[in-house]
Design a protein around this motif. Structure first.
Motif, PDB file in Angstrom:
ATOM      1  N   ARG A   1       0.834  -1.212   0.000  1.00  0.00           N
ATOM      2  CA  ARG A   1       0.000   0.000   0.000  1.00  0.00           C
ATOM      3  C   ARG A   1       0.865   1.257   0.000  1.00  0.00           C
ATOM      4  O   ARG A   1       0.530   2.246  -0.660  1.00  0.00           O
ATOM      5  CB  ARG A   1      -0.914  -0.018   1.223  1.00  0.00           C
ATOM      6  N   SER A   2       1.991   1.221   0.707  1.00  0.00           N
ATOM      7  CA  SER A   2       2.889   2.375   0.758  1.00  0.00           C
ATOM      8  C   SER A   2       3.526   2.629  -0.607  1.00  0.00           C
ATOM      9  O   SER A   2       3.690   3.777  -1.024  1.00  0.00           O
ATOM     10  CB  SER A   2       3.987   2.148   1.803  1.00  0.00           C
TER      11      SER A   2
ATOM     12  N   ALA B   1       1.123   4.528  -2.780  1.00  0.00           N
ATOM     13  CA  ALA B   1       1.002   5.930  -2.372  1.00  0.00           C
ATOM     14  C   ALA B   1       2.238   6.732  -2.762  1.00  0.00           C
ATOM     15  O   ALA B   1       2.129   7.862  -3.253  1.00  0.00           O
ATOM     16  CB  ALA B   1       0.766   6.025  -0.864  1.00  0.00           C
TER      17      ALA B   1
ATOM     18  N   GLU C   1       2.193   7.385  -6.492  1.00  0.00           N
ATOM     19  CA  GLU C   1       1.178   8.365  -6.881  1.00  0.00           C
ATOM     20  C   GLU C   1       1.566   9.781  -6.472  1.00  0.00           C
ATOM     21  O   GLU C   1       1.283  10.742  -7.200  1.00  0.00           O
ATOM     22  CB  GLU C   1      -0.173   7.969  -6.284  1.00  0.00           C
TER      23      GLU C   1
ATOM     24  N   ARG D   1      -2.902  12.529   0.157  1.00  0.00           N
ATOM     25  CA  ARG D   1      -2.646  11.136  -0.235  1.00  0.00           C
ATOM     26  C   ARG D   1      -1.876  10.400   0.856  1.00  0.00           C
ATOM     27  O   ARG D   1      -2.168   9.231   1.165  1.00  0.00           O
ATOM     28  CB  ARG D   1      -1.854  11.104  -1.553  1.00  0.00           C
TER      29      ARG D   1
ATOM     30  N   LEU E   1      -2.913   7.075   3.376  1.00  0.00           N
ATOM     31  CA  LEU E   1      -2.060   5.921   3.639  1.00  0.00           C
ATOM     32  C   LEU E   1      -1.866   5.715   5.137  1.00  0.00           C
ATOM     33  O   LEU E   1      -2.008   4.589   5.651  1.00  0.00           O
ATOM     34  CB  LEU E   1      -0.696   6.104   2.968  1.00  0.00           C
TER      35      LEU E   1
END
Length: 425
Positions: free
Chosen positions: A167-168, A171, A174, A403, A407
């Motif tokens: 997930r990190s 992020a 992005e 963002r 996270l």
């Protein structure tokens, strides 16, 4: 910055193809990351010296990590030390490269015949590679990472930790993608690594992110690529060719500094009907500050002084700075609707509701005459977040903070669930 002598540099902990890691003798929780002038490709099958690369790479990494840290991403980066080195938290590195891809190119096409170059992944395509030079860094599945049961600095890498890194990585990509878009540059793909902070036992973004770490295509055009792929593609390494590669690296290091600068301004103006609402408004201001948004507090009543309310409105319309108005008025809220009916800027109602009449008062914010578009958000924090989301459409630094906040909220829930499950066993 402290000098090398003041840092009391100890023994070398590790050395890679492009950097060296030194311990700080009197600060065991920190290390010095020293870049080298070496450039490599194909796991050092091609290897050359490029004078000045260490300074270029270090400058790029420091700017990238500053952007990520200011956004709210947890990193090992502490501060730049010199032109060619930076100080970082001492981490035990997890031997996995996390690769995120927005555009299909390079090795992905070789491993996935039939996919055309330029295919756009949405969501991102995620891949993992085990760091093993002898075997050319083989691609691993999530199951292989879990089966390895890496244990570093007292932390065993299990499903929770893999999920957090996954997930990190999304992020981080992005955020950098959004930042590079301000320079009309497409972030095509990127590789990053994580480590376990030996002091906190947290998983943090570590290692470096420089021009070896990504593909960058100005205007989305591969023929203009500015990353290390230019070096990989050289048929013959000549002094002239190396100068071209160096110019590309310098181009990136110059523009990466611009990623730290906002491309557009914006502010929040909170209008309160009375100073009795000050505590409510201060919460909005504090939340705005966390997103890097200037927030101004004013007192005005649309019922008792409509002319003054409209004068204040015109004051902030007249300087060209994009503005979000937040109307804080309880009981009969005329402030938000009057503002909304007289400005093209967004207006957010954030009434301070009281236990006695709040259920009735809120309807003055919700039931509006036709032609008015002000939203109503009861939480001061949420009103500030909504304002940040609007401004973030044109200000990448605000968007990056939003963002990263998403996270961090997700990670905190993941860790809380892990802790709860551990207690239940």
């Amino acid at each position: 910055m402290a000098s090398s002598a003041e840092l009391n540099i100890g023994q070398k902990l590790n050395e890679g193809k492009t950097k060296q890691i030194f311990e700080l003798a009197d600060q065991p929780e920190l290390v010095l990351v020293q870049s080298k002038d070496q450039i490599t490709a194909g796991n050092a099958a091609r290897k050359d010296q490029m004078e000045g690369k260490a300074a270029i790479a270090n400058k790029t990494t420091c700017c990238v990590f500053k952007l990520l840290r200011e956004s709210g991403i947890k990193t090992a980066f502490v501060q730049q030390h010199s032109e060619t080195a930076f100080i970082a938290a001492h981490c035990k590195m997890i031997p996995i490269e996390w690769v995120s891809r927005r555009v299909a190119t390079g090795s992905f096409l070789k491993r996935n015949p039939g996919v055309k170059e330029g295919y756009r992944f949405a969501p991102l395509k995620m891949e993992m590679f085990f760091k093993d030079d002898a075997n050319n860094d083989p691609q691993w599945s999530e199951e292989q990472v879990l089966a390895a049961k890496f244990s570093l600095a007292g932390l065993t890498i299990g499903q929770c930790e893999v999920d957090i890194m996954n997930r990190s990585t999304v992020a981080i990509f992005e955020i950098l993608e959004k930042a590079w878009a301000t320079q009309n540059c497409t972030l095509v793909d990127m590789k990053i690594e994580f480590g376990v902070n030996v002091k906190t036992r947290e998983i943090v973004l570590a290692d470096v992110i420089d021009n070896d770490s990504w593909r960058l295509w100005p205007a989305g055009d591969r023929s203009q690529q500015k990353d290390k792929q230019v070096y990989r593609d050289l048929k013959e390494v000549t002094p002239e060719a190396m100068q071209m590669v160096k110019r590309n690296f310098e181009w990136v290091s110059e523009r990466v500094q611009l990623l730290l600068e906002p491309q557009a301004s914006g502010r929040v103006v909170v209008l309160m009907g009375s100073t009795s609402d000050m505590a409510h408004c201060e919460k909005i201001k504090k939340a705005c500050t966390s997103y890097g948004l200037p927030c101004i507090l004013r007192v005005t009543s649309a019922h008792k002084g409509p002319d003054e309310t409209l004068r204040i409105k015109a004051e902030y319309e007249g300087d060209g700075v994009p503005t979000i108005f937040v109307a804080v008025a309880g009981r009969s809220n005329g402030l938000g609707p009057v503002m909304s009916g007289n400005t093209a800027y967004p207006v957010i109602n954030c009434p301070p509701l009281t236990p006695d009449w709040g259920a009735q008062d809120v309807w003055s914010s919700l039931r509006l005459p036709s032609g008015l578009g002000c939203s109503t958000i009861l939480s001061p924090d949420a009103a500030a977040q909504f304002a940040a989301q609007i401004i973030g459409l044109s200000n990448h630094l605000v968007w990056c903070k939003l963002r990263a906040s998403m996270l961090n909220t997700w990670v905190s829930l993941k860790l809380a669930d892990q802790k709860l499950q551990a207690c239940s066993l």
